[in-house]
Design a protein around this motif. Sequence first.
Motif, PDB file in Angstrom:
ATOM      1  N   PHE A 100      30.470  41.197  23.240  1.00  0.00           N
ATOM      2  CA  PHE A 100      31.582  40.410  24.258  1.00  0.00           C
ATOM      3  C   PHE A 100      31.579  40.869  25.663  1.00  0.00           C
ATOM      4  N   TYR A 101      31.566  39.985  26.661  1.00  0.00           N
ATOM      5  CA  TYR A 101      31.366  40.234  27.885  1.00  0.00           C
ATOM      6  C   TYR A 101      32.230  41.305  28.436  1.00  0.00           C
ATOM      7  N   VAL A 102      32.046  41.941  29.416  1.00  0.00           N
ATOM      8  CA  VAL A 102      33.029  43.037  30.039  1.00  0.00           C
ATOM      9  C   VAL A 102      33.068  42.858  31.448  1.00  0.00           C
ATOM     10  N   ARG A 103      34.647  42.722  31.869  1.00  0.00           N
ATOM     11  CA  ARG A 103      34.549  42.386  33.298  1.00  0.00           C
ATOM     12  C   ARG A 103      35.604  43.414  33.723  1.00  0.00           C
ATOM     13  N   ASN A 104      35.390  44.649  34.443  1.00  0.00           N
ATOM     14  CA  ASN A 104      36.411  45.724  34.824  1.00  0.00           C
ATOM     15  C   ASN A 104      36.319  45.450  36.341  1.00  0.00           C
ATOM     16  N   HIS A 105      37.504  45.665  36.930  1.00  0.00           N
ATOM     17  CA  HIS A 105      37.425  45.761  38.327  1.00  0.00           C
ATOM     18  C   HIS A 105      37.690  47.241  38.762  1.00  0.00           C
ATOM     19  N   LEU A 106      37.710  47.943  37.613  1.00  0.00           N
ATOM     20  CA  LEU A 106      38.295  49.455  38.234  1.00  0.00           C
ATOM     21  C   LEU A 106      37.704  50.300  36.950  1.00  0.00           C
ATOM     22  N   LEU A 108      46.873  49.879  33.079  1.00  0.00           N
ATOM     23  CA  LEU A 108      46.898  51.489  33.343  1.00  0.00           C
ATOM     24  C   LEU A 108      45.662  51.706  34.311  1.00  0.00           C
ATOM     25  N   ASP A 109      44.506  50.991  34.494  1.00  0.00           N
ATOM     26  CA  ASP A 109      43.691  51.246  35.405  1.00  0.00           C
ATOM     27  C   ASP A 109      44.130  51.270  36.790  1.00  0.00           C
ATOM     28  N   SER A 110      43.658  52.049  37.467  1.00  0.00           N
ATOM     29  CA  SER A 110      43.927  51.983  39.068  1.00  0.00           C
ATOM     30  C   SER A 110      42.846  52.380  40.000  1.00  0.00           C
ATOM     31  N   ASP A 149      36.723  49.329  26.254  1.00  0.00           N
ATOM     32  CA  ASP A 149      36.330  48.216  27.314  1.00  0.00           C
ATOM     33  C   ASP A 149      37.406  46.962  27.215  1.00  0.00           C
ATOM     34  N   HIS A 150      37.789  46.565  26.052  1.00  0.00           N
ATOM     35  CA  HIS A 150      38.471  45.426  25.959  1.00  0.00           C
ATOM     36  C   HIS A 150      40.094  45.577  26.138  1.00  0.00           C
ATOM     37  N   GLY A 151      40.548  46.899  26.387  1.00  0.00           N
ATOM     38  CA  GLY A 151      41.905  47.043  26.737  1.00  0.00           C
ATOM     39  C   GLY A 151      42.831  47.880  25.871  1.00  0.00           C
ATOM     40  N   VAL A 208      46.656  47.885  24.004  1.00  0.00           N
ATOM     41  CA  VAL A 208      47.089  46.722  24.211  1.00  0.00           C
ATOM     42  C   VAL A 208      46.765  45.925  25.215  1.00  0.00           C
ATOM     43  N   ARG A 209      46.386  44.441  25.013  1.00  0.00           N
ATOM     44  CA  ARG A 209      46.182  43.576  26.030  1.00  0.00           C
ATOM     45  C   ARG A 209      46.789  42.400  25.999  1.00  0.00           C
ATOM     46  N   VAL A 210      46.922  41.465  27.000  1.00  0.00           N
ATOM     47  CA  VAL A 210      47.460  40.044  26.980  1.00  0.00           C
ATOM     48  C   VAL A 210      46.450  39.345  26.719  1.00  0.00           C
ATOM     49  N   VAL A 263      42.675  31.564  32.562  1.00  0.00           N
ATOM     50  CA  VAL A 263      41.418  32.259  32.915  1.00  0.00           C
ATOM     51  C   VAL A 263      41.537  33.800  32.876  1.00  0.00           C
ATOM     52  N   GLY A 264      40.410  34.271  32.210  1.00  0.00           N
ATOM     53  CA  GLY A 264      40.186  35.742  32.105  1.00  0.00           C
ATOM     54  C   GLY A 264      41.092  36.660  32.723  1.00  0.00           C
ATOM     55  N   ALA A 265      41.081  36.581  34.232  1.00  0.00           N
ATOM     56  CA  ALA A 265      41.786  37.375  35.071  1.00  0.00           C
ATOM     57  C   ALA A 265      43.157  37.756  34.757  1.00  0.00           C
ATOM     58  N   ARG A 266      44.031  36.824  34.057  1.00  0.00           N
ATOM     59  CA  ARG A 266      45.339  36.917  33.698  1.00  0.00           C
ATOM     60  C   ARG A 266      45.810  37.715  32.508  1.00  0.00           C
ATOM     61  N   ASN A 267      44.447  37.960  31.667  1.00  0.00           N
ATOM     62  CA  ASN A 267      44.527  38.586  30.227  1.00  0.00           C
ATOM     63  C   ASN A 267      44.486  39.957  30.515  1.00  0.00           C
ATOM     64  N   VAL A 268      45.336  40.739  31.098  1.00  0.00           N
ATOM     65  CA  VAL A 268      45.709  41.944  31.583  1.00  0.00           C
ATOM     66  C   VAL A 268      45.394  43.072  30.447  1.00  0.00           C
ATOM     67  N   LYS A 269      44.248  43.795  30.776  1.00  0.00           N
ATOM     68  CA  LYS A 269      43.868  44.831  29.453  1.00  0.00           C
ATOM     69  C   LYS A 269      44.627  46.161  29.892  1.00  0.00           C
ATOM     70  N   TRP A 270      44.787  47.188  28.929  1.00  0.00           N
ATOM     71  CA  TRP A 270      45.308  48.302  28.927  1.00  0.00           C
ATOM     72  C   TRP A 270      46.827  48.292  29.635  1.00  0.00           C
ATOM     73  N   ASP A 272      41.869  36.838  45.628  1.00  0.00           N
ATOM     74  CA  ASP A 272      40.700  36.769  44.977  1.00  0.00           C
ATOM     75  C   ASP A 272      40.736  35.439  44.105  1.00  0.00           C
ATOM     76  N   TYR A 273      41.018  35.415  42.847  1.00  0.00           N
ATOM     77  CA  TYR A 273      40.863  34.391  41.911  1.00  0.00           C
ATOM     78  C   TYR A 273      41.339  32.955  42.466  1.00  0.00           C
ATOM     79  N   LYS A 274      40.927  32.465  43.630  1.00  0.00           N
ATOM     80  CA  LYS A 274      41.413  31.126  44.171  1.00  0.00           C
ATOM     81  C   LYS A 274      40.119  30.319  44.658  1.00  0.00           C
TER      82      LYS A 274
END
Length: 376
Positions: free
Chosen positions: A41-47, A150-152, A189-191, A194-196, A202-209, A228-230
Amino acid sequence: DPYSHEPQRHPALIVRSQKPFNAETPAALLIGKLYTPNDLFYVRNHLPVPAVDLAAYALRIEGEGLRTIELSLKDLQTMFKRHTISATLQCAGNRRIDMSDLKDIKGTTWAAGAIGNAEWSGVTLKDVLEYAGLDESSETDAEHVQFEGLDSDMEGVCYGASILIEKAINKGADVLLAFEMNGRPLSKDHGYPVRVIAPGIVGARNVKWLSRIIISKEESQSHWQQHDYKSFSPNTDYDTVDWDSAPAIQEPNVTSAICSPNNHEAVTTSEGMIPVKGFAYSGGGHSIVRVDVSADGGKTWTVADLRSVPAKRSRAWSWSLWEAEVPAPAAQRDIEIICKATDNAYNTQPDSVAGVWNLRGVLNNAWHRVKVQVTD
Ligand code: MTE
Ligand code: MO
Protein backbone atom coordinates in the motif's frame (compact mmCIF):
# COMPACT_ATOMS: atom_id res chain seq x y z
CA ASP A 1 18.32 11.37 13.95
CA PRO A 2 14.59 12.10 13.64
CA TYR A 3 14.43 9.27 11.10
CA SER A 4 15.58 6.56 13.49
CA HIS A 5 12.09 5.00 13.78
CA GLU A 6 11.52 4.22 10.12
CA PRO A 7 10.31 0.65 9.49
CA GLN A 8 11.47 -1.89 6.91
CA ARG A 9 9.58 -1.51 3.63
CA HIS A 10 8.63 -3.85 0.80
CA PRO A 11 11.27 -3.76 -1.95
CA ALA A 12 8.63 -3.68 -4.70
CA LEU A 13 7.41 -0.21 -3.66
CA ILE A 14 8.48 2.57 -6.05
CA VAL A 15 10.31 4.99 -3.75
CA ARG A 16 9.71 8.67 -4.55
CA SER A 17 11.60 10.05 -1.54
CA GLN A 18 13.45 8.47 1.41
CA LYS A 19 13.23 11.21 4.07
CA PRO A 20 10.35 11.66 4.52
CA PHE A 21 9.43 8.30 3.05
CA ASN A 22 7.12 8.38 0.05
CA ALA A 23 6.49 5.40 -2.17
CA GLU A 24 3.83 4.15 -4.52
CA THR A 25 2.48 0.78 -5.55
CA PRO A 26 3.61 -0.46 -8.98
CA ALA A 27 0.58 -0.22 -11.28
CA ALA A 28 0.59 -3.93 -12.14
CA LEU A 29 0.30 -4.83 -8.43
CA LEU A 30 -2.65 -2.49 -7.82
CA ILE A 31 -5.19 -4.33 -9.92
CA GLY A 32 -4.91 -7.95 -8.83
CA LYS A 33 -7.31 -7.75 -5.91
CA LEU A 34 -9.96 -5.31 -4.71
CA TYR A 35 -7.92 -5.04 -1.48
CA THR A 36 -4.36 -3.78 -1.71
CA PRO A 37 -1.93 -5.82 0.40
CA ASN A 38 -0.77 -3.80 3.44
CA ASP A 39 2.94 -3.98 2.67
CA LEU A 40 2.37 -2.84 -0.93
CA PHE A 41 0.00 0.00 0.00
CA TYR A 42 1.41 3.42 -0.95
CA VAL A 43 3.07 5.44 1.83
CA ARG A 44 2.80 9.20 2.03
CA ASN A 45 4.71 10.70 4.97
CA HIS A 46 5.39 14.41 5.36
CA LEU A 47 7.54 13.95 8.43
CA PRO A 48 9.58 11.25 10.17
CA VAL A 49 7.66 8.21 11.41
CA PRO A 50 7.12 8.94 15.13
CA ALA A 51 8.20 6.68 17.99
CA VAL A 52 5.09 5.30 19.67
CA ASP A 53 5.05 4.01 23.23
CA LEU A 54 1.76 2.13 23.50
CA ALA A 55 1.84 2.24 27.32
CA ALA A 56 1.91 6.03 27.16
CA TYR A 57 -0.42 6.40 24.19
CA ALA A 58 -3.51 8.49 24.89
CA LEU A 59 -5.87 9.97 22.34
CA ARG A 60 -7.04 13.34 23.64
CA ILE A 61 -10.49 14.56 22.63
CA GLU A 62 -11.54 18.11 23.36
CA GLY A 63 -13.16 21.29 22.09
CA GLU A 64 -16.51 23.03 21.63
CA GLY A 65 -19.27 21.35 23.62
CA LEU A 66 -17.13 18.42 24.80
CA ARG A 67 -15.70 17.29 28.07
CA THR A 68 -11.99 16.65 27.56
CA ILE A 69 -11.19 12.97 27.65
CA GLU A 70 -8.23 10.72 27.00
CA LEU A 71 -8.54 7.20 25.64
CA SER A 72 -5.92 4.48 25.37
CA LEU A 73 -5.91 2.02 22.48
CA LYS A 74 -7.48 -0.53 24.84
CA ASP A 75 -10.22 1.95 25.80
CA LEU A 76 -11.06 2.45 22.14
CA GLN A 77 -11.11 -1.29 21.57
CA THR A 78 -13.25 -2.16 24.58
CA MET A 79 -15.60 0.78 25.18
CA PHE A 80 -17.06 1.18 21.70
CA LYS A 81 -18.68 -0.97 19.06
CA ARG A 82 -16.25 -2.25 16.45
CA HIS A 83 -16.95 -1.36 12.81
CA THR A 84 -15.31 -2.45 9.58
CA ILE A 85 -15.56 -0.53 6.34
CA SER A 86 -14.00 -0.90 2.93
CA ALA A 87 -12.47 2.38 1.73
CA THR A 88 -10.04 3.69 -0.83
CA LEU A 89 -7.33 6.16 0.15
CA GLN A 90 -5.83 8.33 -2.54
CA CYS A 91 -3.27 11.11 -2.30
CA ALA A 92 -4.43 14.36 -3.94
CA GLY A 93 -1.13 14.32 -5.80
CA ASN A 94 -1.80 10.97 -7.46
CA ARG A 95 -1.05 11.16 -11.21
CA ARG A 96 0.92 14.40 -10.68
CA ILE A 97 3.55 13.17 -13.15
CA ASP A 98 1.27 13.98 -16.09
CA MET A 99 0.97 17.54 -14.80
CA SER A 100 4.73 18.01 -14.30
CA ASP A 101 5.30 16.71 -17.83
CA LEU A 102 3.33 19.72 -19.06
CA LYS A 103 4.88 22.35 -16.79
CA ASP A 104 7.24 22.10 -13.82
CA ILE A 105 5.69 21.44 -10.40
CA LYS A 106 7.18 21.50 -6.93
CA GLY A 107 5.92 18.33 -5.28
CA THR A 108 6.50 14.63 -4.88
CA THR A 109 6.33 12.79 -8.19
CA TRP A 110 3.54 10.26 -8.38
CA ALA A 111 2.49 8.09 -11.29
CA ALA A 112 -0.89 6.41 -10.72
CA GLY A 113 0.03 4.33 -7.66
CA ALA A 114 -0.63 6.75 -4.77
CA ILE A 115 -3.94 4.96 -4.19
CA GLY A 116 -5.06 1.76 -2.53
CA ASN A 117 -8.12 0.07 -1.12
CA ALA A 118 -8.38 -1.68 2.23
CA GLU A 119 -10.77 -2.99 4.81
CA TRP A 120 -10.37 -0.82 7.90
CA SER A 121 -11.54 -1.74 11.39
CA GLY A 122 -11.96 0.50 14.37
CA VAL A 123 -14.62 2.57 16.10
CA THR A 124 -16.69 5.36 14.63
CA LEU A 125 -15.65 8.94 15.29
CA LYS A 126 -19.36 9.56 15.89
CA ASP A 127 -19.51 7.09 18.82
CA VAL A 128 -16.38 8.52 20.39
CA LEU A 129 -17.53 12.14 20.03
CA GLU A 130 -20.93 11.24 21.48
CA TYR A 131 -19.20 9.63 24.44
CA ALA A 132 -17.32 12.90 24.91
CA GLY A 133 -20.63 14.78 24.97
CA LEU A 134 -21.42 15.73 21.39
CA ASP A 135 -24.69 14.79 19.75
CA GLU A 136 -26.63 15.70 16.62
CA SER A 137 -28.92 18.01 18.54
CA SER A 138 -26.12 19.77 20.49
CA GLU A 139 -26.42 23.53 20.41
CA THR A 140 -22.89 24.00 19.15
CA ASP A 141 -21.61 26.29 16.44
CA ALA A 142 -18.60 24.07 15.88
CA GLU A 143 -18.08 23.30 12.21
CA HIS A 144 -14.88 21.31 11.99
CA VAL A 145 -13.22 18.26 13.45
CA GLN A 146 -9.47 18.81 13.64
CA PHE A 147 -6.96 15.99 13.88
CA GLU A 148 -3.34 16.01 14.97
CA GLY A 149 -0.68 13.35 14.47
CA LEU A 150 2.22 12.32 16.69
CA ASP A 151 4.66 13.10 13.88
CA SER A 152 6.31 16.52 14.06
CA ASP A 153 9.04 18.64 12.51
CA MET A 154 12.23 19.97 14.14
CA GLU A 155 10.25 22.84 15.69
CA GLY A 156 7.74 20.40 17.17
CA VAL A 157 4.94 21.34 14.76
CA CYS A 158 2.81 18.26 14.17
CA TYR A 159 0.91 17.08 11.11
CA GLY A 160 -2.70 18.25 11.16
CA ALA A 161 -5.85 18.38 9.09
CA SER A 162 -9.60 18.74 9.52
CA ILE A 163 -12.92 17.60 8.07
CA LEU A 164 -16.40 19.11 8.29
CA ILE A 165 -18.33 18.20 11.42
CA GLU A 166 -21.30 16.79 9.48
CA LYS A 167 -19.02 14.04 8.21
CA ALA A 168 -18.57 12.99 11.83
CA ILE A 169 -21.98 13.23 13.45
CA ASN A 170 -24.64 12.51 10.82
CA LYS A 171 -26.41 9.19 10.48
CA GLY A 172 -24.33 7.23 8.01
CA ALA A 173 -21.12 9.08 8.87
CA ASP A 174 -18.61 6.29 8.44
CA VAL A 175 -15.50 8.10 9.64
CA LEU A 176 -13.44 5.64 11.66
CA LEU A 177 -10.73 5.81 14.23
CA ALA A 178 -9.10 2.74 12.75
CA PHE A 179 -6.61 0.42 14.40
CA GLU A 180 -6.66 -2.40 11.84
CA MET A 181 -6.01 -2.57 8.11
CA ASN A 182 -7.09 -5.71 6.24
CA GLY A 183 -7.41 -7.57 9.54
CA ARG A 184 -3.94 -6.69 10.87
CA PRO A 185 -2.91 -4.02 13.38
CA LEU A 186 -1.90 -0.84 11.55
CA SER A 187 1.74 -0.87 10.53
CA LYS A 188 4.15 1.89 11.52
CA ASP A 189 3.93 3.53 8.09
CA HIS A 190 0.14 3.49 8.02
CA GLY A 191 -0.40 5.12 11.40
CA TYR A 192 0.08 2.70 14.30
CA PRO A 193 -1.68 2.59 16.70
CA VAL A 194 -4.69 4.66 15.50
CA ARG A 195 -5.48 6.66 12.39
CA VAL A 196 -8.44 8.48 10.92
CA ILE A 197 -10.21 6.83 8.02
CA ALA A 198 -12.44 9.50 6.50
CA PRO A 199 -13.89 7.59 3.56
CA GLY A 200 -14.59 9.53 0.40
CA ILE A 201 -12.23 12.26 1.60
CA VAL A 202 -8.77 12.92 0.22
CA GLY A 203 -5.80 11.06 1.79
CA ALA A 204 -4.38 14.16 3.48
CA ARG A 205 -7.26 14.37 5.99
CA ASN A 206 -6.88 10.73 7.04
CA VAL A 207 -4.47 11.61 9.84
CA LYS A 208 -2.10 8.83 10.93
CA TRP A 209 -0.59 8.31 14.43
CA LEU A 210 -3.63 10.18 15.75
CA SER A 211 -2.96 12.00 19.02
CA ARG A 212 -5.65 14.65 19.32
CA ILE A 213 -9.17 15.43 18.10
CA ILE A 214 -10.45 18.98 18.51
CA ILE A 215 -14.01 20.11 17.78
CA SER A 216 -13.84 23.70 16.63
CA LYS A 217 -15.44 26.64 14.85
CA GLU A 218 -12.23 26.74 12.80
CA GLU A 219 -10.56 24.51 10.28
CA SER A 220 -7.18 23.06 11.13
CA GLN A 221 -4.66 25.88 10.79
CA SER A 222 -1.96 23.44 9.70
CA HIS A 223 0.20 24.11 6.68
CA TRP A 224 -1.38 21.09 4.92
CA GLN A 225 -4.93 22.36 5.40
CA GLN A 226 -4.22 26.03 4.65
CA HIS A 227 -1.26 26.25 2.27
CA ASP A 228 -0.95 22.98 0.49
CA TYR A 229 -3.73 20.62 -0.64
CA LYS A 230 -5.71 23.20 -2.67
CA SER A 231 -6.14 23.77 -6.39
CA PHE A 232 -6.04 26.96 -8.49
CA SER A 233 -6.36 28.22 -12.05
CA PRO A 234 -3.67 26.98 -14.47
CA ASN A 235 -2.29 30.54 -14.63
CA THR A 236 -1.92 31.00 -10.89
CA ASP A 237 1.71 30.62 -9.79
CA TYR A 238 3.64 30.90 -6.53
CA ASP A 239 4.03 34.67 -6.98
CA THR A 240 0.33 35.31 -7.39
CA VAL A 241 -1.32 32.57 -5.34
CA ASP A 242 -3.75 33.63 -2.61
CA TRP A 243 -4.07 30.47 -0.53
CA ASP A 244 -7.11 31.80 1.34
CA SER A 245 -9.06 32.13 -1.91
CA ALA A 246 -9.50 28.37 -2.42
CA PRO A 247 -11.08 25.71 -0.22
CA ALA A 248 -9.04 22.86 1.22
CA ILE A 249 -9.57 19.73 -0.87
CA GLN A 250 -11.97 17.33 0.80
CA GLU A 251 -13.84 15.06 -1.64
CA PRO A 252 -11.66 14.19 -4.62
CA ASN A 253 -12.92 14.29 -8.21
CA VAL A 254 -13.65 11.26 -10.35
CA THR A 255 -10.54 9.62 -11.79
CA SER A 256 -9.27 6.43 -13.38
CA ALA A 257 -6.03 4.98 -14.68
CA ILE A 258 -4.76 2.23 -16.93
CA CYS A 259 -2.53 -0.10 -14.90
CA SER A 260 -1.92 -2.72 -17.57
CA PRO A 261 -0.35 -2.43 -20.08
CA ASN A 262 2.29 -0.03 -18.78
CA ASN A 263 3.37 3.09 -20.60
CA HIS A 264 5.81 2.16 -23.41
CA GLU A 265 5.14 -1.56 -22.99
CA ALA A 266 5.18 -3.86 -26.02
CA VAL A 267 1.83 -5.65 -26.38
CA THR A 268 0.54 -8.48 -28.51
CA THR A 269 -3.02 -8.44 -29.78
CA SER A 270 -5.37 -11.37 -29.89
CA GLU A 271 -7.74 -11.19 -32.88
CA GLY A 272 -6.97 -7.50 -33.06
CA MET A 273 -7.89 -6.82 -29.44
CA ILE A 274 -5.72 -5.41 -26.64
CA PRO A 275 -6.54 -6.41 -23.03
CA VAL A 276 -6.55 -3.34 -20.76
CA LYS A 277 -6.97 -3.15 -16.96
CA GLY A 278 -7.11 -0.40 -14.36
CA PHE A 279 -8.93 1.28 -11.49
CA ALA A 280 -11.53 4.03 -11.17
CA TYR A 281 -12.49 6.02 -8.09
CA SER A 282 -14.57 9.01 -7.08
CA GLY A 283 -14.75 10.83 -3.75
CA GLY A 284 -17.71 11.70 -1.54
CA GLY A 285 -19.25 8.22 -1.64
CA HIS A 286 -19.96 8.35 -5.37
CA SER A 287 -19.88 5.00 -7.10
CA ILE A 288 -18.29 4.39 -10.48
CA VAL A 289 -20.97 3.62 -13.05
CA ARG A 290 -18.87 3.31 -16.20
CA VAL A 291 -15.34 3.26 -17.56
CA ASP A 292 -14.76 3.91 -21.27
CA VAL A 293 -11.57 2.84 -23.00
CA SER A 294 -10.32 3.88 -26.44
CA ALA A 295 -7.34 2.90 -28.59
CA ASP A 296 -8.04 5.34 -31.43
CA GLY A 297 -7.74 8.72 -29.72
CA GLY A 298 -11.34 8.74 -28.52
CA LYS A 299 -13.12 8.18 -31.84
CA THR A 300 -14.57 4.90 -30.55
CA TRP A 301 -14.94 3.67 -26.98
CA THR A 302 -15.30 0.26 -25.37
CA VAL A 303 -17.21 0.00 -22.09
CA ALA A 304 -15.12 -1.88 -19.50
CA ASP A 305 -16.33 -4.59 -17.12
CA LEU A 306 -16.34 -3.31 -13.54
CA ARG A 307 -15.51 -5.13 -10.32
CA SER A 308 -16.68 -3.23 -7.23
CA VAL A 309 -17.11 -3.71 -3.50
CA PRO A 310 -20.86 -3.79 -2.72
CA ALA A 311 -21.81 -0.50 -1.08
CA LYS A 312 -24.77 1.21 0.53
CA ARG A 313 -26.45 4.02 -1.38
CA SER A 314 -24.30 7.19 -1.44
CA ARG A 315 -21.63 5.40 0.61
CA ALA A 316 -19.47 3.89 -2.13
CA TRP A 317 -16.16 4.43 -0.40
CA SER A 318 -14.12 1.98 -2.49
CA TRP A 319 -12.70 2.07 -5.96
CA SER A 320 -13.76 -0.17 -8.84
CA LEU A 321 -11.32 -2.29 -10.78
CA TRP A 322 -12.06 -2.72 -14.47
CA GLU A 323 -10.96 -4.57 -17.58
CA ALA A 324 -11.72 -4.31 -21.27
CA GLU A 325 -10.73 -5.78 -24.62
CA VAL A 326 -10.15 -2.83 -26.90
CA PRO A 327 -9.91 -3.07 -30.71
CA ALA A 328 -6.48 -1.95 -31.95
CA PRO A 329 -6.58 0.27 -35.03
CA ALA A 330 -5.60 -1.89 -38.01
CA ALA A 331 -2.03 -1.76 -39.31
CA GLN A 332 -0.89 0.65 -36.60
CA ARG A 333 2.15 -0.09 -34.43
CA ASP A 334 2.20 2.84 -32.03
CA ILE A 335 -1.04 3.13 -30.17
CA GLU A 336 -2.23 5.38 -27.38
CA ILE A 337 -4.79 3.83 -25.06
CA ILE A 338 -7.08 6.19 -23.15
CA CYS A 339 -9.50 5.64 -20.27
CA LYS A 340 -12.08 7.80 -18.52
CA ALA A 341 -14.56 7.04 -15.75
CA THR A 342 -18.02 8.37 -14.94
CA ASP A 343 -19.50 8.36 -11.44
CA ASN A 344 -23.14 8.13 -10.34
CA ALA A 345 -23.48 11.94 -10.31
CA TYR A 346 -22.40 11.79 -13.99
CA ASN A 347 -19.19 13.56 -13.17
CA THR A 348 -16.59 12.54 -15.71
CA GLN A 349 -12.97 13.32 -16.57
CA PRO A 350 -11.62 16.15 -18.73
CA ASP A 351 -9.74 15.12 -21.87
CA SER A 352 -6.48 16.95 -21.20
CA VAL A 353 -4.23 18.10 -18.38
CA ALA A 354 -3.90 21.70 -19.61
CA GLY A 355 -7.21 22.89 -18.23
CA VAL A 356 -6.78 21.34 -14.79
CA TRP A 357 -3.04 21.97 -14.32
CA ASN A 358 -2.35 23.73 -11.02
CA LEU A 359 0.74 24.82 -9.15
CA ARG A 360 0.57 21.99 -6.60
CA GLY A 361 -0.21 19.35 -9.18
CA VAL A 362 -3.23 18.05 -7.31
CA LEU A 363 -6.46 16.38 -8.46
CA ASN A 364 -5.16 15.48 -11.90
CA ASN A 365 -8.07 13.56 -13.37
CA ALA A 366 -7.47 14.15 -17.08
CA TRP A 367 -8.05 11.09 -19.31
CA HIS A 368 -5.28 8.66 -18.49
CA ARG A 369 -3.16 7.72 -21.49
CA VAL A 370 -0.55 5.03 -22.08
CA LYS A 371 1.48 4.56 -25.23
CA VAL A 372 2.09 0.98 -26.31
CA GLN A 373 3.75 -0.72 -29.23
CA VAL A 374 2.01 -3.62 -30.94
CA THR A 375 4.35 -6.53 -31.74
CA ASP A 376 3.52 -9.79 -33.52
N1 MTE B 1 -0.98 11.74 8.80
C1 MTE B 1 0.13 12.14 9.45
N2 MTE B 1 0.13 12.17 10.78
N3 MTE B 1 1.24 12.53 8.75
C2 MTE B 1 1.27 12.54 7.38
O1 MTE B 1 2.28 12.89 6.78
N4 MTE B 1 0.01 12.12 5.31
C3 MTE B 1 -1.35 12.22 4.75
C4 MTE B 1 -2.29 11.22 5.42
N5 MTE B 1 -2.15 11.27 6.86
C5 MTE B 1 0.09 12.13 6.68
C6 MTE B 1 -1.02 11.70 7.46
C7 MTE B 1 -1.44 12.04 3.32
S1 MTE B 1 -1.06 13.38 2.36
C8 MTE B 1 -1.91 10.89 2.75
S2 MTE B 1 -2.13 10.78 1.09
C9 MTE B 1 -2.24 9.70 3.59
O2 MTE B 1 -1.99 9.92 4.96
C10 MTE B 1 -1.43 8.50 3.16
O3 MTE B 1 -1.73 7.39 3.94
P1 MTE B 1 -0.83 6.08 3.83
O4 MTE B 1 0.61 6.48 3.98
O5 MTE B 1 -1.31 5.17 4.90
O6 MTE B 1 -1.09 5.52 2.46
MO1 MO C 1 -1.49 12.97 0.20
